[in-house]
Enzyme design. Structure first.
Site, PDB file in Angstrom:
ATOM      1  N   TRP A 182       0.873  -1.106   0.186  1.00  0.00           N
ATOM      2  CA  TRP A 182      -0.087  -0.058  -0.012  1.00  0.00           C
ATOM      3  C   TRP A 182       0.914   1.137   0.049  1.00  0.00           C
ATOM      4  O   TRP A 182       1.936   1.408   0.788  1.00  0.00           O
ATOM      5  CB  TRP A 182      -0.811   0.009   1.294  1.00  0.00           C
ATOM      6  CG  TRP A 182      -1.843   1.085   1.544  1.00  0.00           C
ATOM      7  CD1 TRP A 182      -2.747   1.762   0.512  1.00  0.00           C
ATOM      8  CD2 TRP A 182      -2.220   1.659   2.645  1.00  0.00           C
ATOM      9  NE1 TRP A 182      -3.489   2.692   1.096  1.00  0.00           N
ATOM     10  CE2 TRP A 182      -3.021   2.769   2.405  1.00  0.00           C
ATOM     11  CE3 TRP A 182      -1.522   1.759   3.844  1.00  0.00           C
ATOM     12  CZ2 TRP A 182      -3.563   3.660   3.284  1.00  0.00           C
ATOM     13  CZ3 TRP A 182      -2.080   2.457   4.766  1.00  0.00           C
ATOM     14  CH2 TRP A 182      -3.014   3.372   4.524  1.00  0.00           C
ATOM     15  N   ASP A 263      -1.255  -5.395   9.053  1.00  0.00           N
ATOM     16  CA  ASP A 263      -2.231  -4.572   8.697  1.00  0.00           C
ATOM     17  C   ASP A 263      -3.421  -5.174   7.776  1.00  0.00           C
ATOM     18  O   ASP A 263      -3.349  -5.692   6.925  1.00  0.00           O
ATOM     19  CB  ASP A 263      -1.500  -3.542   7.766  1.00  0.00           C
ATOM     20  CG  ASP A 263      -2.526  -2.394   7.225  1.00  0.00           C
ATOM     21  OD1 ASP A 263      -3.521  -2.378   7.836  1.00  0.00           O
ATOM     22  OD2 ASP A 263      -2.002  -1.500   6.303  1.00  0.00           O
ATOM     23  N   LYS A 299     -13.842  -1.364   4.367  1.00  0.00           N
ATOM     24  CA  LYS A 299     -14.096  -2.102   3.511  1.00  0.00           C
ATOM     25  C   LYS A 299     -15.407  -3.067   3.628  1.00  0.00           C
ATOM     26  O   LYS A 299     -16.599  -3.258   3.337  1.00  0.00           O
ATOM     27  CB  LYS A 299     -12.954  -2.718   2.782  1.00  0.00           C
ATOM     28  CG  LYS A 299     -12.422  -1.949   1.857  1.00  0.00           C
ATOM     29  CD  LYS A 299     -11.435  -0.970   2.182  1.00  0.00           C
ATOM     30  CE  LYS A 299     -10.595  -0.568   1.052  1.00  0.00           C
ATOM     31  NZ  LYS A 299      -9.785   0.622   1.663  1.00  0.00           N
TER      32      LYS A 299
END
Length: 571
Positions: A182, A263, A299
């Site tokens: 990311w 993460d 999400k």
């Protein structure tokens, strides 16, 4: 007496005073001119580039093409390319009719207020978030060696962990990030003074996991390094280790005394199974690791703008573990207080309402299956269409990968061409958000990918007459049966087998003495998939093109002769 006289001239002293005043004004003006108008000149504060993803979003929104497709933003969209508010988020916890929205439920609560949350956040949210990621039967929870803080989504959780490590970690103060990862990871750690290095993760040749490269790099890293790991739905590649590979990685991390930092942004969204998506984290906890975990609810709850997240610290099992986690928690509270004081309340209340209600939780798991299932279906559909088009390269990685994103393997040049020519938007590294695909645009996207990959025999969406005419011209002496059978064999959509399709074509041709339309040969599903149509013009190919004498009896009665009257075009 002589008349008195007046003078208009100034006295010498007045002239001197005036000159001095003017000089002072000039000096002040000169001094002011020499003072910089800002404390932040360009050489000290240069113009920063715009964030690439938000630039992509802005460019997409400004595009007026009716065909534009957004494959850049990592947010779920339904089959109409619209944001989807999860039904469970809308649902009432009261027995009212009609069901109220979550907002109405919260606002109708007589105990609702807008007071500050504690520094650690909403306890009914953080406690359930910990159970969700660690498992309700987690030994770490049972032994009270965890602490949890509500954060500004997953980004805030990564930052809180990074800030804590920057202040207190005494191992190798370098964080190892997967390559790629990311985009925000490096910046978050860099902003708190923790340098980053990378370990191999994505194998460009296989478009899968470079597991051997990953292990070699982690073995070579200095002892007690910080290792950032994606437990599921790796961003941006969609490539995850298997559970057996996670176990092997855990052994390696333990051997090197590395410090794991997970993460997790896609629990439940990746596979549709909350437990499966948390398996890596739970395995590491079971092995007795001390670790940090960042957890996002953007999400899996669709709470993108509400910024609901959680940060968890887990210490290793030992006699003083409860005291250790208490000290860690006290320092995390100081870091959090100095940065945000306390987290926002609304998103946490929504998630807490669902996580603490058995019926709503059950419905949420079904919502997760709806989202993950649609994305899995789009992966399958995109792969099938690319293979059906004969697009150069292999496309199994589209279905091998998992979660929101897929690393397509498209080059930056191809990405920019797709943006300019087909109005399809994705990040420059070829990452696409699978949620941006739907049944209405996947065919368009596949044909655009096909073209940009250099499949010039397929004109597809972009016009012209399609493959078959070009093939007939290129191989005029080949019987039509062989040509069509060969081309159909190249299609990878196995709605029916090649032999079944070939037999269907030949049977239909033998049965019809006159003009045979491909529309009568194919089933509706196959016609729709392959886009066949028949020219309305009576345009059988010439004898010279076919290499067949149409005046001969054998030629007229043969399958090849009858197929001469088929004019196949690919839309």
């Amino acid at each position: 007496m002589s008349p008195s006289s007046s003078s208009t001239s100034s006295s010498p002293s007045n002239n001197t005073n005036t000159s001095a005043s003017i000089l002072r004004i000039h000096n002040i003006a000169s001094h002011m001119a020499s003072v910089a108008p800002t404390s932040f000149p360009a050489d000290q504060v240069p113009q920063a580039p715009e964030d690439p993803l938000f630039f992509l979003m802005r460019t997409y929104r400004a595009d007026e093409s009716p065909n534009k497709v957004d494959l850049g933003i990592g947010a779920y969209r339904d089959d109409d390319a619209k944001p989807w508010v999860l039904p469970v988020v809308k649902k009432s916890t009261y027995d009212s009719a009609p069901p109220a929205s979550a907002d109405e439920v919260l606002r109708s609560d007589p105990n609702l207020n807008h007071e500050y949350l504690p520094i650690a956040g909403l306890a009914s949210f953080t406690s359930k978030a910990a159970e969700l990621i660690l498992g309700s039967d987690s030994p770490a929870l049972a032994e009270e060696r965890t602490t949890s803080f509500q954060t500004i989504s997953g980004t805030g959780a990564v930052h809180l962990g990074a800030a804590f490590l920057a202040k207190f970690y005494r191992g190798n103060r370098t964080v190892y990030l997967p390559d790629p990862t990311w985009a925000n990871h490096k910046q978050i750690f860099g902003n708190v003074g923790i340098p980053s290095a990378t370990y191999p993760y994505f194998d460009k040749s296989t478009k899968g996991l470079d597991f051997e490269g990953m292990k070699a790099a982690l073995s070579a890293a200095p002892e007690a390094s910080i290792i950032l790991l994606h437990p599921c739905a790796h961003n941006p590649t969609g490539v995850d280790p298997t559970l057996d590979q996670w176990k092997e990685l855990a052994d390696l991390v333990k051997q090197k005394k590395h410090f794991p930092f997970f993460d997790c942004a896609y629990q439940g969204f990746a596979s549709g199974d909350l437990d499966k998506d948390a398996a890596a984290i739970r395995y590491f906890v079971a092995q007795g690791f001390e670790m940090l975990i960042a957890q996002s609810f953007a999400k899996n709850f669709g709470l993108y703008g509400e910024r609901a997240g959680c940060f968890h610290a887990v210490t290793a099992p030992h006699a003083d573990a409860t005291s250790t986690i208490g000290r860690i928690s006290s320092q995390l509270a100081i870091v959090q207080r100095s940065e945000i004081s306390n987290p926002p309340i609304y998103g946490a209340r929504v998630a807490s309402t669902v996580l603490n209600d058995v019926a709503l939780f059950s419905e949420w798991t079904e919502n997760l299956k709806t989202m993950s299932g649609r994305i899995i279906a789009m992966r399958k559909d995109l792969r099938e269409k690319l293979e059906a088009l004969g697009t150069p390269g292999t496309w199994n990685h589209i279905t091998d990968q998992i979660g929101m994103f897929s690393y397509t393997g498209l080059s930056e040049e191809q990405v920019l061409k797709l943006r300019s020519d087909a109005h399809i938007y994705m990040t420059k590294n070829g990452r696409i958000s699978m949620a941006g695909l739907n049944t209405k645009n996947v065919n368009y996207v596949a044909k655009a990918f096909d073209k940009v990959n250099g499949n010039n025999t397929n004109q597809g969406y972009f016009g012209s007459n399609g493959r078959y005419k070009a093939i007939f011209s290129k191989y005029p002496s080949k019987p039509y049966r062989e040509i069509i059978a060969t081309k159909l064999d190249g299609f990878s959509n196995r709605r029916s087998t090649f032999e079944e399709r070939k037999a269907s074509i030949l049977t239909a041709v033998e049965a019809e003495p006159d003009r045979v339309s491909p529309l009568s040969i194919f089933s509706n599903g196959v016609k729709s998939r392959f886009g066949f149509k028949t020219s309305t013009e009576s345009s059988s190919l010439s004898n010279s093109e076919t290499g067949t004498d149409s005046t001969s009896g054998s030629g007229n009665n043969s399958v090849e002769a009858k197929l001469k009257n088929i004019n196949c075009f690919l839309l």
